[in-house]
Every structure is written in C-alpha cells, then in structure tokens.
Write a protein that holds these residues in place. Sequence first.
Motif, PDB file in Angstrom:
ATOM      1  N   ASP A  43       0.824  -1.209   0.000  1.00 47.74           N
ATOM      2  CA  ASP A  43       0.000   0.000   0.000  1.00 47.74           C
ATOM      3  C   ASP A  43       0.863   1.266   0.000  1.00 47.74           C
ATOM      4  O   ASP A  43       1.935   1.305   0.601  1.00 47.74           O
ATOM      5  CB  ASP A  43      -0.906  -0.011   1.238  1.00 47.74           C
ATOM      6  CG  ASP A  43      -1.764   1.227   1.353  1.00 47.74           C
ATOM      7  OD1 ASP A  43      -2.315   1.658   0.321  1.00 47.74           O
ATOM      8  OD2 ASP A  43      -1.871   1.772   2.460  1.00 47.74           O
ATOM      9  N   SER A  44       0.367   2.286  -0.660  1.00 51.10           N
ATOM     10  CA  SER A  44       1.110   3.553  -0.759  1.00 51.10           C
ATOM     11  C   SER A  44       0.681   4.580   0.279  1.00 51.10           C
ATOM     12  O   SER A  44       1.325   5.625   0.419  1.00 51.10           O
ATOM     13  CB  SER A  44       0.907   4.154  -2.154  1.00 51.10           C
ATOM     14  OG  SER A  44      -0.483   4.356  -2.410  1.00 51.10           O
ATOM     15  N   SER A  45      -0.399   4.298   1.023  1.00 53.87           N
ATOM     16  CA  SER A  45      -0.936   5.313   1.933  1.00 53.87           C
ATOM     17  C   SER A  45      -0.671   5.013   3.401  1.00 53.87           C
ATOM     18  O   SER A  45      -1.041   5.806   4.271  1.00 53.87           O
ATOM     19  CB  SER A  45      -2.451   5.457   1.722  1.00 53.87           C
ATOM     20  OG  SER A  45      -3.111   4.232   1.994  1.00 53.87           O
ATOM     21  N   GLU A  52       9.295   5.055   6.126  1.00 55.14           N
ATOM     22  CA  GLU A  52       9.990   5.579   4.946  1.00 55.14           C
ATOM     23  C   GLU A  52      11.498   5.365   5.062  1.00 55.14           C
ATOM     24  O   GLU A  52      12.181   5.044   4.081  1.00 55.14           O
ATOM     25  CB  GLU A  52       9.669   7.062   4.755  1.00 55.14           C
ATOM     26  CG  GLU A  52       8.239   7.344   4.292  1.00 55.14           C
ATOM     27  CD  GLU A  52       7.889   6.639   2.990  1.00 55.14           C
ATOM     28  OE1 GLU A  52       8.756   6.580   2.087  1.00 55.14           O
ATOM     29  OE2 GLU A  52       6.756   6.137   2.885  1.00 55.14           O
ATOM     30  N   ARG A  68       4.247   0.556  -5.022  1.00 53.03           N
ATOM     31  CA  ARG A  68       3.309   1.018  -4.009  1.00 53.03           C
ATOM     32  C   ARG A  68       2.047   1.534  -4.685  1.00 53.03           C
ATOM     33  O   ARG A  68       2.091   2.445  -5.516  1.00 53.03           O
ATOM     34  CB  ARG A  68       3.943   2.088  -3.129  1.00 53.03           C
ATOM     35  CG  ARG A  68       5.206   1.608  -2.424  1.00 53.03           C
ATOM     36  CD  ARG A  68       5.598   2.479  -1.266  1.00 53.03           C
ATOM     37  NE  ARG A  68       4.635   2.373  -0.164  1.00 53.03           N
ATOM     38  CZ  ARG A  68       4.754   3.037   0.990  1.00 53.03           C
ATOM     39  NH1 ARG A  68       5.781   3.856   1.171  1.00 53.03           N
ATOM     40  NH2 ARG A  68       3.852   2.896   1.945  1.00 53.03           N
TER      41      ARG A  68
END
Length: 380
Positions: A43-45, A52, A68
């Motif tokens: 997932d990117s969110s 990170e 992502r």
Amino acid sequence: MSTEKPLRILHCFRSPVGGVFRHVRDLVEEHVKHGHEVGILCDSSTGGEHEEKLFEQIKPMLSLGLIRLPIGRSVGPSDLAALWKAYQHIRSLQPDVLHGHSAKGGVLARLIGSALRVNRYRVARLYSPHGGSLHYDRNSLRGHVFFNVERLLERFTDALCFVCHYEQKTYAEKVGTPRTQARMIYNGVQESEFSPVPLNADARQFLYIGMLRDLKGPDVFIDAFVEAEKLTGNHLTGIIVGDGPERDKYQAAITAAGLSERMTMYPSMPARKAFALAETVIVPSRAESLPYIILEAIAAEKPVIASRVGGIPEIIGEKSQALVTAGDAGNLAQTMIKSLRSPDWKQQTLPDANEFRQRFSTPVMAGQILSLYRELLAKA
C-alpha cells in the motif's frame, strides 16, 4: 555454493508497518544475500517517517522494485482497480514466486498468480496469514464471510505458510483443515540482534512498544500501571513507543490519570533504540500471532511480560510466570510488581538462550522458506 538458478521473488502485502513489514524485510535481506532477485508490492498510503526510512534502507536490495499502490484496509470497489494495476506490474516482472502476507496481500498474490497460471506461466503462490483475518470470531458475520473467502482461495494456493503452531491450529479451527500444502516456519531475528542492549542512564522501569490501538493493549498497560502504583504505594516510571490511530486517546488517558511526569510517549523508533529506554518490556496484546517484539526483546536479553495469546507461549514457554491474562489489568499489575521484586526475574521466566537462538533466527527462517519455494516450483 549452490548451482540452482536464482529465483525471482515478489512479496505482496497491504500495510508496511509492524511485524509483517519486519518479516518481509528479513526475507528480502537473507534471500538477496544468496543471490535471489526480490521485490515488494504494498500500500502507498500506510506508514510514516519511520517506515519511509526502512524503505530507503532496503530499496537498494529490491532488484524487482518497490511497487506502491493504494490498497484500502476494508474491502471495496477500489480493490478491483488495485488488483488490475498490481496484475499489470507483476506480469511485467515475471516472478517465480508470489508470496502474499496477511489477508489483502494473500488475495493479490493468489489471484494474480492464478491469472498468470492461466497463461501457462510457471509461478508458485504462497499465503502467510500472520494472524490477520484469523483474529475474527467465527460466529460473527464478518468472520463467517472472511473464513469462507479463505476456504475458497485455497483453490488458488500452492502452500499456506504459518508462523507458529497457534496460527496453524486457529486456521484449521476457523477455516478448516487445509486442502493444500501447509507448513509451519517460525519467525526469526537477525544474528546481529542476539546481543544485550545497555540501558540509558535515565532509563525507566517499563516499556510498551508497538501499534497504538486497543488490539495491542496500550490501554491495559496504562490501567495496570495505575493499579501497580496503588498496590505498591510508590510512583513507577514508564515509556510508550509507537504510532497508531488511537494515540491521542492514550495520551489523554495518561494525562487524566496524572501520569504525565512518569509516563512518556515517543513516536515509532527501532526496537533496539527503544530497549535502551526502560528495563522491562510489556506486551499486553488482546490478540497476536507470533509478535516480533518479543523475539527482539529476548534476543536483546530484556525481561518481558506478555499476554498469554497466540503463539507467545511458544516463544516464552507455556508455564512461564511472565505470561498474563489478556485484557486483565489487575493480573498485569501484579506481575509487574513481581518483576520489580524479583532480582532474577529474567532468569526465572525466559527461555534458554541457546535453544531460543536455534529456533528463532532469521537465517533458519529464510532457509526453510526458500526450501519451500523450491519444492513448490518443482511441482508447478
């Protein structure tokens, strides 16, 4: 040196936080050491600054890339778009292995792997639940739906890979005896983590480290802390480290209990950095599979008190006095007091160091999983 050809391995999961992310990072590092090509789809969110930094550390190892995409926590129409985009990415990578982790990752890996199989592409499809949907009550509507979906997806699964006996047993009870190959392989920690962490000069007595949500029990820790102070008549000191959706609620509870001077909250940080902040690690979860934080703490020679849930007794020992009743703040408070009054608490309650290392090391875990990949591909 092995003459077998390197594998192209893609790990699929939704949320790049916590134990699942740790598990995948360890597999990436170990398998890359042995010459395999590895990638991640997630997932990117989800995730914050700490995650990170972790991505930046492993990106150079990801020869198949870091993909992502928006993958929601709940099931919804957006899942179809995520599935299609993921399929397009994965098809271009031509992986040998698709390993799905937790519910959403398991769906992506198995459905996309099956679509590739339709096109006569040879790929192994694996699923590791990591607790996930297995935490649902099988008598609830949501649990009934999820367990039926899990049963259906077995048709598209080459192997189920469980991280502890508890998880394997729970799957059999709630979903049914697996109709595909199943393997139990314990999580492990890196060889470099098997060393003590010195305490800071201003170290506190108790540490909670983990996701800030009720499932993991930070509220139980706060209540037990208050109770332990009442029972002893003394002020205690504590630390809470982590991020999550209910952080503000716990901060408010600390303030309301008048603990602001004795209990401090910090954002997520590497576990070994947090271990220097306090003596005893508290893991008051209401549900778990095989939590990494306990493996990390024992490897760092930290005293531990934890809920008797999931695979935790498989790590600490079924009869250990360090196990407490999940959700019972009074029981946790009593055990916290006992640890303060017992100079040899760690020696009394934790497993033998050599036996622990032989069972719960990353090289052992990664080697067994790689053997399973090879075995499945030989049958594909």
